[in-house]
Enzyme design. Structure first.
Site, PDB file in Angstrom:
ATOM      1  N   MET A   1      -5.117  -0.487  -7.360  1.00 37.83           N
ATOM      2  CA  MET A   1      -5.332  -1.679  -6.575  1.00 37.83           C
ATOM      3  C   MET A   1      -3.996  -2.324  -6.352  1.00 37.83           C
ATOM      4  O   MET A   1      -3.205  -2.337  -7.274  1.00 37.83           O
ATOM      5  CB  MET A   1      -6.387  -2.489  -7.276  1.00 37.83           C
ATOM      6  CG  MET A   1      -6.147  -3.873  -7.765  1.00 37.83           C
ATOM      7  SD  MET A   1      -6.058  -4.994  -6.437  1.00 37.83           S
ATOM      8  CE  MET A   1      -5.774  -6.429  -7.329  1.00 37.83           C
ATOM      9  N   PRO A   2      -3.623  -2.763  -5.240  1.00 40.13           N
ATOM     10  CA  PRO A   2      -4.394  -2.809  -3.999  1.00 40.13           C
ATOM     11  C   PRO A   2      -4.340  -1.509  -3.202  1.00 40.13           C
ATOM     12  O   PRO A   2      -3.437  -0.701  -3.378  1.00 40.13           O
ATOM     13  CB  PRO A   2      -3.731  -3.941  -3.216  1.00 40.13           C
ATOM     14  CG  PRO A   2      -2.327  -3.957  -3.690  1.00 40.13           C
ATOM     15  CD  PRO A   2      -2.366  -3.520  -5.131  1.00 40.13           C
TER      16      PRO A   2
END
Length: 75
Positions: A1-2
């Protein structure tokens, strides 16, 4: 993430897409403070004939709460 998804018309070279993914990764690291191991970037090619239906109408026109940069406008 991201995880960042870039939607673009076909025709850019693999090198251009790799360079863009690297620059996005650097920007995410610098701006959000994530390590490189946490960031992924995908390129989704959408033909010009499908752009309005698959991208503009859904992501741009009706993506108001999630859209941080509109076409033609500088932030």
């Amino acid at each position: 993430m991201p995880h960042v998804i870039v939607k673009l018309w076909p025709g850019k070279s693999e090198q251009q897409k790799t360079d863009l993914a690297n620059q996005i990764t650097e920007a995410v690291m610098a701006t959000l403070g994530y390590g490189e191991e946490s960031i992924s970037v995908a390129m989704e090619e959408v033909s010009s004939k499908d752009w309005k239906q698959k991208v503009y109408d859904t992501d741009i026109l009706h993506g108001e709460g999630e859209l941080y940069k509109k076409p033609g406008y500088r932030m």
